[in-house]
Design an enzyme around this catalytic site. Structure first.
Site, PDB file in Angstrom:
ATOM      1  N   GLU A  44      88.249 -37.675  39.067  1.00  0.00           N
ATOM      2  CA  GLU A  44      89.006 -37.778  37.819  1.00  0.00           C
ATOM      3  C   GLU A  44      90.089 -38.831  37.979  1.00  0.00           C
ATOM      4  O   GLU A  44      90.461 -39.198  39.080  1.00  0.00           O
ATOM      5  CB  GLU A  44      89.700 -36.438  37.511  1.00  0.00           C
ATOM      6  CG  GLU A  44      88.763 -35.300  37.201  1.00  0.00           C
ATOM      7  CD  GLU A  44      87.880 -35.568  36.006  1.00  0.00           C
ATOM      8  OE1 GLU A  44      88.320 -36.231  35.049  1.00  0.00           O
ATOM      9  OE2 GLU A  44      86.713 -35.141  36.052  1.00  0.00           O
ATOM     10  N   GLY A  45      90.608 -39.271  36.853  1.00  0.00           N
ATOM     11  CA  GLY A  45      91.808 -40.099  36.876  1.00  0.00           C
ATOM     12  C   GLY A  45      91.536 -41.586  36.720  1.00  0.00           C
ATOM     13  O   GLY A  45      92.450 -42.398  36.715  1.00  0.00           O
TER      14      GLY A  45
ATOM     15  N   ARG B  93      90.539 -32.032  27.147  1.00  0.00           N
ATOM     16  CA  ARG B  93      90.355 -33.183  26.254  1.00  0.00           C
ATOM     17  C   ARG B  93      88.919 -33.685  26.390  1.00  0.00           C
ATOM     18  O   ARG B  93      88.470 -34.003  27.486  1.00  0.00           O
ATOM     19  CB  ARG B  93      91.325 -34.314  26.576  1.00  0.00           C
ATOM     20  CG  ARG B  93      91.531 -35.266  25.370  1.00  0.00           C
ATOM     21  CD  ARG B  93      92.348 -36.508  25.715  1.00  0.00           C
ATOM     22  NE  ARG B  93      91.664 -37.289  26.705  1.00  0.00           N
ATOM     23  CZ  ARG B  93      92.231 -37.796  27.798  1.00  0.00           C
ATOM     24  NH1 ARG B  93      93.494 -37.616  28.042  1.00  0.00           N
ATOM     25  NH2 ARG B  93      91.522 -38.493  28.651  1.00  0.00           N
TER      26      ARG B  93
ATOM     27  N   ASN C 256      87.394 -33.201  29.991  1.00  0.00           N
ATOM     28  CA  ASN C 256      88.439 -33.018  31.008  1.00  0.00           C
ATOM     29  C   ASN C 256      89.022 -31.620  30.941  1.00  0.00           C
ATOM     30  O   ASN C 256      89.492 -31.195  29.886  1.00  0.00           O
ATOM     31  CB  ASN C 256      89.576 -34.020  30.777  1.00  0.00           C
ATOM     32  CG  ASN C 256      89.133 -35.443  31.033  1.00  0.00           C
ATOM     33  OD1 ASN C 256      88.850 -35.809  32.164  1.00  0.00           O
ATOM     34  ND2 ASN C 256      89.065 -36.244  29.980  1.00  0.00           N
TER      35      ASN C 256
ATOM     36  N   LYS D 239      78.531 -42.193  38.368  1.00  0.00           N
ATOM     37  CA  LYS D 239      79.841 -41.534  38.474  1.00  0.00           C
ATOM     38  C   LYS D 239      79.907 -40.538  39.631  1.00  0.00           C
ATOM     39  O   LYS D 239      79.042 -39.662  39.738  1.00  0.00           O
ATOM     40  CB  LYS D 239      80.142 -40.756  37.187  1.00  0.00           C
ATOM     41  CG  LYS D 239      80.220 -41.604  35.942  1.00  0.00           C
ATOM     42  CD  LYS D 239      80.740 -40.778  34.776  1.00  0.00           C
ATOM     43  CE  LYS D 239      80.770 -41.584  33.509  1.00  0.00           C
ATOM     44  NZ  LYS D 239      81.304 -40.801  32.383  1.00  0.00           N
TER      45      LYS D 239
ATOM     46  N   GLU E 208      83.121 -37.692  28.632  1.00  0.00           N
ATOM     47  CA  GLU E 208      83.348 -36.612  29.601  1.00  0.00           C
ATOM     48  C   GLU E 208      84.199 -35.534  28.957  1.00  0.00           C
ATOM     49  O   GLU E 208      84.808 -35.745  27.895  1.00  0.00           O
ATOM     50  CB  GLU E 208      84.065 -37.137  30.852  1.00  0.00           C
ATOM     51  CG  GLU E 208      85.429 -37.715  30.550  1.00  0.00           C
ATOM     52  CD  GLU E 208      86.380 -37.697  31.747  1.00  0.00           C
ATOM     53  OE1 GLU E 208      86.110 -37.019  32.759  1.00  0.00           O
ATOM     54  OE2 GLU E 208      87.428 -38.357  31.654  1.00  0.00           O
TER      55      GLU E 208
ATOM     56  N   SER F 162      96.032 -36.036  29.892  1.00  0.00           N
ATOM     57  CA  SER F 162      97.364 -36.591  29.635  1.00  0.00           C
ATOM     58  C   SER F 162      97.433 -37.301  28.283  1.00  0.00           C
ATOM     59  O   SER F 162      96.461 -37.371  27.544  1.00  0.00           O
ATOM     60  CB  SER F 162      97.749 -37.541  30.764  1.00  0.00           C
ATOM     61  OG  SER F 162      96.788 -38.541  30.892  1.00  0.00           O
TER      62      SER F 162
ATOM     63  N   ARG G 154      92.373 -44.402  22.706  1.00  0.00           N
ATOM     64  CA  ARG G 154      92.708 -45.443  23.686  1.00  0.00           C
ATOM     65  C   ARG G 154      91.839 -46.660  23.423  1.00  0.00           C
ATOM     66  O   ARG G 154      90.668 -46.524  23.099  1.00  0.00           O
ATOM     67  CB  ARG G 154      92.437 -44.945  25.113  1.00  0.00           C
ATOM     68  CG  ARG G 154      93.454 -43.945  25.590  1.00  0.00           C
ATOM     69  CD  ARG G 154      93.052 -43.359  26.922  1.00  0.00           C
ATOM     70  NE  ARG G 154      91.824 -42.596  26.811  1.00  0.00           N
ATOM     71  CZ  ARG G 154      91.173 -42.072  27.860  1.00  0.00           C
ATOM     72  NH1 ARG G 154      91.638 -42.239  29.077  1.00  0.00           N
ATOM     73  NH2 ARG G 154      90.069 -41.376  27.675  1.00  0.00           N
TER      74      ARG G 154
ATOM     75  N   LYS H 250      81.686 -33.955  36.606  1.00  0.00           N
ATOM     76  CA  LYS H 250      80.662 -34.724  35.886  1.00  0.00           C
ATOM     77  C   LYS H 250      79.261 -34.168  36.136  1.00  0.00           C
ATOM     78  O   LYS H 250      78.380 -34.283  35.291  1.00  0.00           O
ATOM     79  CB  LYS H 250      80.735 -36.189  36.288  1.00  0.00           C
ATOM     80  CG  LYS H 250      81.718 -36.955  35.410  1.00  0.00           C
ATOM     81  CD  LYS H 250      82.876 -37.529  36.104  1.00  0.00           C
ATOM     82  CE  LYS H 250      83.919 -37.982  35.138  1.00  0.00           C
ATOM     83  NZ  LYS H 250      85.269 -37.808  35.644  1.00  0.00           N
TER      84      LYS H 250
HETATM   85  P1  ADP Z   1      87.526 -40.299  34.516  1.00  0.00           P
HETATM   86  O1  ADP Z   1      87.424 -38.826  34.688  1.00  0.00           O
HETATM   87  O2  ADP Z   1      87.873 -41.002  35.769  1.00  0.00           O
HETATM   88  O3  ADP Z   1      88.387 -40.685  33.350  1.00  0.00           O
HETATM   89  P2  ADP Z   1      85.294 -41.185  32.846  1.00  0.00           P
HETATM   90  O4  ADP Z   1      83.944 -40.585  32.856  1.00  0.00           O
HETATM   91  O5  ADP Z   1      86.125 -40.901  31.663  1.00  0.00           O
HETATM   92  O6  ADP Z   1      86.018 -40.785  34.196  1.00  0.00           O
HETATM   93  O7  ADP Z   1      85.123 -42.740  33.006  1.00  0.00           O
HETATM   94  C1  ADP Z   1      86.234 -43.617  32.959  1.00  0.00           C
HETATM   95  C2  ADP Z   1      86.055 -44.649  31.855  1.00  0.00           C
HETATM   96  O8  ADP Z   1      84.836 -45.367  32.044  1.00  0.00           O
HETATM   97  C3  ADP Z   1      85.961 -44.078  30.455  1.00  0.00           C
HETATM   98  O9  ADP Z   1      87.244 -43.911  29.897  1.00  0.00           O
HETATM   99  C4  ADP Z   1      85.138 -45.127  29.723  1.00  0.00           C
HETATM  100  O10 ADP Z   1      85.952 -46.178  29.262  1.00  0.00           O
HETATM  101  C5  ADP Z   1      84.230 -45.661  30.805  1.00  0.00           C
HETATM  102  N1  ADP Z   1      82.932 -44.962  30.748  1.00  0.00           N
HETATM  103  C6  ADP Z   1      82.622 -43.773  31.304  1.00  0.00           C
HETATM  104  N2  ADP Z   1      81.361 -43.411  31.027  1.00  0.00           N
HETATM  105  C7  ADP Z   1      80.855 -44.384  30.265  1.00  0.00           C
HETATM  106  C8  ADP Z   1      79.575 -44.614  29.657  1.00  0.00           C
HETATM  107  N3  ADP Z   1      78.569 -43.734  29.785  1.00  0.00           N
HETATM  108  N4  ADP Z   1      79.401 -45.746  28.937  1.00  0.00           N
HETATM  109  C9  ADP Z   1      80.409 -46.642  28.802  1.00  0.00           C
HETATM  110  N5  ADP Z   1      81.619 -46.503  29.361  1.00  0.00           N
HETATM  111  C10 ADP Z   1      81.848 -45.397  30.086  1.00  0.00           C
HETATM  112 MG    MG Z   2      88.250 -37.312  33.462  1.00  0.00          MG
HETATM  113 MG    MG Z   3      88.030 -40.213  31.374  1.00  0.00          MG
END
Ligand code: ADP
Ligand code: MG
Ligand code: MG
Length: 487
Positions: free
Chosen positions: A381-382, A130, A152, A377, A150, A157, A463, A319
């Site tokens: 994950e998660g 995803r 995945n 970051k 990102e 899920s 979401r 990441k």
């Molecule tokens: P995970 O793998 O834990 O889901 P993400 O990279 O998706 O990690 O980060 C979790 C959440 O943080 C994302 O769903 C988003 O809402 C927020 N986020 C992540 N990166 C950014 C960014 N560059 N700018 C704004 N919000 C972010």
């Molecule tokens: Mg993720």
């Molecule tokens: Mg995410």
């Protein structure tokens, strides 16, 4: 900004009608399996109780053109990540530095090296990915574009509940017309979503390629999964439409009950042969509390079962890989069509290393001086792991250079705001929100290194969360499941 992009939304509806929409939404959700288990340690936590999933009451406006751009990107990303997973030099280059300070990535990498050395017995790979995006509106622009948050490669899920949330909005529209309150709310603006069946279809194809009709699919799960119904729908679809059985096992159970056939390396558990191992656990250190879980990971990786994901697929979902890809020339090495490369690159936000390279040192300086523009970051994950804006400087100051290298820095994307009403635990909450679009990708790589058997889009997830919340996870309680209203 919200005024410009998403005018007059959500519609003005009387409190009485809102209350009625709320009850319709709750009843529909409970009737159709748009549900989760209650939190642990509440009175209703035995397994006969359920509650509606957190959802939005209205679909959220999303630019039509941008939605289709995200869909168009998906097969290109699927193929890119497949190629990365096949490139051991790339994996070594990106991951080795992280393994020095990150035991979780280190353990995965050890399994990767070991199985590569022993010889890979199952060349077929199954990716159920995803790719997640936020909208941004560049200064002075009149249109929004998407930026990738990102990609995945493990445990993506909400494919089932996402489909259901779209159906919920369709039902509310059909049954009430949302009280004829908005011209935007038309059923042909709600895109179809095949995410309820796309993952199981991918698994069924992998099962067929494995070539043993009586073999099962094994879903690797955690013990007390609140989001179990999202997984159950996959199980039912596999059984009803593909005649394939799923068994659910924790890593600990796999360690205790699983074994390999010494001749064929088939993975056997409960006297059943496992054709496909599908991970809905295994993406975080907490899911590997002891050596037993790591032994289970090694057993699976060594086996002939088709893994979703294999360890190399999991590793390239890091990441750090996203950040390395964004460096000049790296993406272009794997995507040789310049138009494709340009299109993919246009979806990248600013990404920076935090290591000891000159770029890394420059990024540290940027983050210390203007933390409000960034998110930091780790390789996790998660949800719930990132460090945002003003929390970055104190965190960076505490880390050694080597520890710093296991993080990346990313531009903070500031999506346009819109108003919506969300429904959580029976309560309506109104406010300014932002939405994150996820596009599912289904990929099967064949026996030959460059053989592609399936490369498809598998539907979408939207979401939505309050503007003040940084994180976006539904399972972690930050966001709700929504559906796009194309405008
Ligand atoms: P995970 O793998 O834990 O889901 P993400 O990279 O998706 O990690 O980060 C979790 C959440 O943080 C994302 O769903 C988003 O809402 C927020 N986020 C992540 N990166 C950014 C960014 N560059 N700018 C704004 N919000 C972010
Ligand atoms: Mg993720
Ligand atoms: Mg995410």
């Amino acid at each position: 900004m919200s005024e410009t992009f998403f005018p007059k939304y959500p519609p003005n509806i009387s409190n009485e009608n809102l209350e009625s929409l709320k009850n319709l939404a709750i009843d529909w959700s409970l009737s159709h399996g748009l549900i989760i288990r209650p939190p642990p340690n509440t009175n209703n936590s035995n397994n006969s109780f359920v509650m509606h999933a957190p959802v939005s009451l209205f679909p959220s406006p999303f630019p039509r053109k941008t939605y289709y751009e995200a869909i168009e990107l998906q097969p290109k990303f699927n193929l890119l990540f497949h190629k990365l997973s096949q490139d051991s030099e790339f994996i070594k280059h990106v991951v080795e530095e992280i393994t020095k300070v990150d035991d979780f990535v280190g353990n995965l990498y050890k399994i990767y090296l070991k199985v590569k050395e022993e010889g890979i017995v199952q060349p077929i790979s199954l990716g159920l990915h995803r790719s997640d995006y936020l909208l941004q509106v560049p200064p002075d622009a009149t249109e929004a574009n998407i930026l990738q948050v990102e990609f995945n490669t493990i445990s993506s899920s909400f494919s089932s509940l996402s489909y259901l949330a779209g159906e919920l909005h369709r039902y509310l529209l059909k049954s009430t017309g949302y009280y004829n309150s908005s011209e935007l709310l038309k059923s042909d603006s709600l895109p179809l979503n095949d995410s309820m069946t796309s993952l199981s279809k991918g698994m069924a194809k992998a099962h067929e390629l494995y070539g043993s009709p009586n073999a099962v699919v094994m879903m690797v799960v955690i013990d007390e999964e609140r989001n179990i119904f999202d997984q159950k729908w996959i199980e039912y679809d596999l059984l009803n439409n593909h005649n394939i059985h799923i068994i659910r096992k924790t890593l600990k159970e796999i360690n205790e009950q699983g074994k390999l056939d010494p001749n064929t390396k088939a993975l056997i558990i409960d006297d059943k042969e496992v054709a496909v191992t599908y991970f809905r656990s295994g993406y975080s250190p907490e899911q590997h509390p002891t050596e037993k879980e790591w032994d289970a990971r090694l057993l699976i990786e060594r086996s002939k079962s088709i893994k979703c994901p294999s360890v190399p697929y999991q590793l390239v979902g890091a990441k750090k890989v996203q950040q390395v890809l964004a460096m000049p020339g790296v993406l272009e090495k794997y995507v040789t069509d310049p138009t494709d490369a340009k299109q993919l690159r246009a979806s990248f936000a600013g990404l920076y290393p935090l290591d000891s390279s000159p770029e890394g040192e420059a990024a540290v300086k940027l983050a210390m001086e203007n933390p409000e523009n960034y998110v930091m970051k780790p390789q996790r994950e998660g949800g719930g792991n990132n460090i945002y804006t003003n929390d970055i400087p104190p965190t960076l100051s505490k880390l050694s250079v080597s520890e710093r290298s296991s993080y990346i820095l990313m531009d903070l994307i500031q999506p346009p705001l819109m108003k919506n009403i969300i429904l959580r635990q029976g309560e309506l909450i109104e406010g300014e929100m932002v939405s994150e679009l996820g596009i599912y990708g289904i990929f099967i790589g064949g026996e030959g290194k460059n053989e592609v058997i399936v490369n498809e889009v598998g539907g979408h997830l939207l979401r939505t969360k309050g503007r003040e919340t940084h994180e976006g996870g539904v399972a972690t309680g930050y966001a709700v499941i929504d559906s796009p209203l194309l405008i």
